[in-house]
Design an enzyme around this catalytic site. Structure first.
Site, PDB file in Angstrom:
ATOM      1  N   TYR A 133       0.821  -1.216   0.000  1.00 30.06           N
ATOM      2  CA  TYR A 133       0.000   0.000   0.000  1.00 30.06           C
ATOM      3  C   TYR A 133       0.861   1.274   0.000  1.00 30.06           C
ATOM      4  O   TYR A 133       0.374   2.352  -0.290  1.00 30.06           O
ATOM      5  CB  TYR A 133      -0.929  -0.014   1.214  1.00 30.06           C
ATOM      6  CG  TYR A 133      -2.100   0.928   1.107  1.00 30.06           C
ATOM      7  CD1 TYR A 133      -3.283   0.531   0.510  1.00 30.06           C
ATOM      8  CD2 TYR A 133      -2.020   2.219   1.609  1.00 30.06           C
ATOM      9  CE1 TYR A 133      -4.359   1.391   0.418  1.00 30.06           C
ATOM     10  CE2 TYR A 133      -3.100   3.093   1.515  1.00 30.06           C
ATOM     11  CZ  TYR A 133      -4.257   2.674   0.923  1.00 30.06           C
ATOM     12  OH  TYR A 133      -5.319   3.526   0.832  1.00 30.06           O
TER      13      TYR A 133
ATOM     14  N   ASP B   3     -13.025  -2.799   3.962  1.00 28.71           N
ATOM     15  CA  ASP B   3     -14.175  -2.430   3.119  1.00 28.71           C
ATOM     16  C   ASP B   3     -15.162  -3.593   3.048  1.00 28.71           C
ATOM     17  O   ASP B   3     -16.382  -3.392   2.994  1.00 28.71           O
ATOM     18  CB  ASP B   3     -13.722  -2.034   1.705  1.00 28.71           C
ATOM     19  CG  ASP B   3     -13.383  -0.543   1.618  1.00 28.71           C
ATOM     20  OD1 ASP B   3     -12.958   0.011   2.645  1.00 28.71           O
ATOM     21  OD2 ASP B   3     -13.538   0.053   0.537  1.00 28.71           O
TER      22      ASP B   3
ATOM     23  N   ASP C 299      -7.086 -15.029   1.374  1.00 21.63           N
ATOM     24  CA  ASP C 299      -8.197 -15.436   0.495  1.00 21.63           C
ATOM     25  C   ASP C 299      -9.259 -16.200   1.295  1.00 21.63           C
ATOM     26  O   ASP C 299     -10.461 -15.958   1.135  1.00 21.63           O
ATOM     27  CB  ASP C 299      -7.694 -16.254  -0.708  1.00 21.63           C
ATOM     28  CG  ASP C 299      -6.602 -17.247  -0.347  1.00 21.63           C
ATOM     29  OD1 ASP C 299      -6.109 -17.226   0.796  1.00 21.63           O
ATOM     30  OD2 ASP C 299      -6.233 -18.068  -1.214  1.00 21.63           O
TER      31      ASP C 299
ATOM     32  N   LYS D 247      -0.518 -14.109   3.469  1.00 21.30           N
ATOM     33  CA  LYS D 247      -0.483 -15.010   2.307  1.00 21.30           C
ATOM     34  C   LYS D 247       0.915 -15.637   2.253  1.00 21.30           C
ATOM     35  O   LYS D 247       1.622 -15.570   1.238  1.00 21.30           O
ATOM     36  CB  LYS D 247      -0.807 -14.181   1.037  1.00 21.30           C
ATOM     37  CG  LYS D 247      -1.068 -14.991  -0.210  1.00 21.30           C
ATOM     38  CD  LYS D 247      -2.316 -15.833  -0.171  1.00 21.30           C
ATOM     39  CE  LYS D 247      -2.472 -16.653  -1.432  1.00 21.30           C
ATOM     40  NZ  LYS D 247      -3.457 -17.743  -1.301  1.00 21.30           N
TER      41      LYS D 247
ATOM     42  N   ASP E   1      -6.660  -2.918   4.249  1.00 24.80           N
ATOM     43  CA  ASP E   1      -7.476  -1.938   3.533  1.00 24.80           C
ATOM     44  C   ASP E   1      -8.656  -2.634   2.848  1.00 24.80           C
ATOM     45  O   ASP E   1      -9.807  -2.207   2.962  1.00 24.80           O
ATOM     46  CB  ASP E   1      -6.604  -1.212   2.505  1.00 24.80           C
ATOM     47  CG  ASP E   1      -7.346  -0.105   1.811  1.00 24.80           C
ATOM     48  OD1 ASP E   1      -7.896   0.757   2.522  1.00 24.80           O
ATOM     49  OD2 ASP E   1      -7.413  -0.107   0.569  1.00 24.80           O
TER      50      ASP E   1
END
Ligand code: NAD
Length: 349
Positions: free
Chosen positions: A139, A246, A218, A185, A242
């Site tokens: 990010y 959402d 995931d 991950k 982030d």
């Protein structure tokens, strides 16, 4: 000092010694609209405060040539806390909020996901917190063009992993939470997320009273839809945090309801998770809840826990009643009408 806005204001006409000095950065689009609503409510709080308006974002860029002038950074550094509305980010421009987070070393981004009665949530009774590392990772936007495309750099340091994981466990302990879940991950990003996962479990050893577990990002995206009640405190790297927050917003009724705190060792900045929402900007219909809840987080950070709880209670009542709420919540009220309702109840508590 800011650019022509009221520079200093206080909650009463009495002559008071200001207890808290706040920096207020309204920003662009609906940022100034929800900020006006939040400050209007703060006028009747029990705390003594003054604030200085500072500027960031695209409108600021048009006026000054900078999305985040040095003056804004230094004002924010000097204050007890900063309230930030939202900014429009134009491709190619330096991000004002990312720069501010870095300059103030606000390494924690705390994003609570809570379903409030009366709101269009997908799951009842949700109450978990996302702790997002705020200073490094993908990010950060460290990119460069190559002959055939572009590259992005993903920096992950042990130091940053350790302090964010420690924060997550400390937060869990102080807030009577029972479990911290690391999200990564590491099966693919073996080095960067490998360090994050290993550091998480090293830190977890020091907190035997709190359960620890880890999931791939995931799988987490799916679990958030299938069994979000199982999450309590989630800790993750910058970009994953982030995106997942959402998704969290979607679970509890939309971006108008999700606040956040950016916290470092010396400073705190409080902002809604939403952006400048150009599609509704200027219409006076933005939901002020996320900004109000961000102010609740600021009050708690300042040690004004009772005041924070009172304000959340007032907002909770307005949401539950559902009579004076903005269109995203199924109502017809304007931003300021909803703020007025919250203010009246807050004042009476
Ligand atoms: P957004 O959060 O601004 O809007 C997404 C959707 O949610 C829109 O339909 C919008 O109307 C709705 N929404 C958001 N906040 C709302 C509120 N308070 N009340 C009612 N509805 C609300 O995201 P976007 O459209 O992807 O981005 C718009 C701009 O904001 C972009 O320039 C983006 O870069 C910027 N942005 C800034 C921040 C920040 O300042 N921290 C965060 C995210 C996006």
């Amino acid at each position: 000092m800011g650019f022509g806005c009221p520079e200093v204001s206080n909650k009463s006409n009495q002559s008071v010694i200001f207890m808290y000095r706040l920096t207020v950065i309204p920003g662009d689009g609906i940022g100034p609209e929800v900020m006006e609503a939040a400050l209007y409510i703060l006028e009747v709080s029990e705390i003594d405060f003054s604030y200085e308006t500072a500027h960031a974002g695209n409108e600021c860029f048009k006026r000054t040539g900078s999305t985040i002038p040095d003056e804004t950074i230094s004002t924010s550094k000097k204050s007890d806390a900063t309230l930030f509305g939202a900014v429009t980010t134009v491709p190619g421009q330096k991000s004002g909020i990312i720069t501010l987070r870095k300059e103030l070393d606000l390494y924690v981004n705390l994003r609570p996901v809570k379903s409030y009665e009366g709101t269009p949530f997908l799951f009842e009774g949700l109450d978990f917190v996302i702790v997002r590392e705020n200073t490094e990772g993908l990010y950060s936007g460290v990119e460069k063009y190559t002959d055939d495309g572009a590259e992005a750099v993903r920096v992950v340091t042990r130091g940053a992993c350790e302090r964010i994981c420690k924060f997550a466990f400390e937060y869990a302990r102080k807030n009577m939470r029972k479990k911290v879940t690391a999200v990564h991950k590491a099966n693919v990003l073996k080095k960067t997320d490998g360090i994050f996962k290993d550091t998480f479990y090293e830190v977890a050893h020091e907190y035997n009273d709190i359960r620890s577990e880890d999931f791939y990002v995931d799988a987490t995206a799916m679990y958030l839809i299938t069994k979000p009640q199982n999450f309590d405190v989630m800790v993750t790297t910058n970009l994953f945090g982030d995106i997942l927050s959402d998704e969290g917003a979607g679970l509890v009724g939309g971006l108008g309801l999700i606040p956040s705190a950016n916290i470092g060792d010396k400073n705190g900045l409080f902002e809604p998770v939403h952006g400048s929402a150009p599609d509704i900007a200027g219409k006076g219909i933005a939901n002020p809840s996320a900004m109000i809840l961000s102010m609740c987080m600021m009050l708690k950070y300042l040690g004004e826990v009772e005041e924070s709880q009172k304000l959340e209670k007032a907002l909770t009542k307005v949401l539950r009643d559902g009579k004076v709420v903005t269109p995203d919540l199924g109502g017809v009220a304007s931003t300021m009408e909803m703020a007025e309702q919250v203010k009246t109840i807050f004042e009476g508590l």
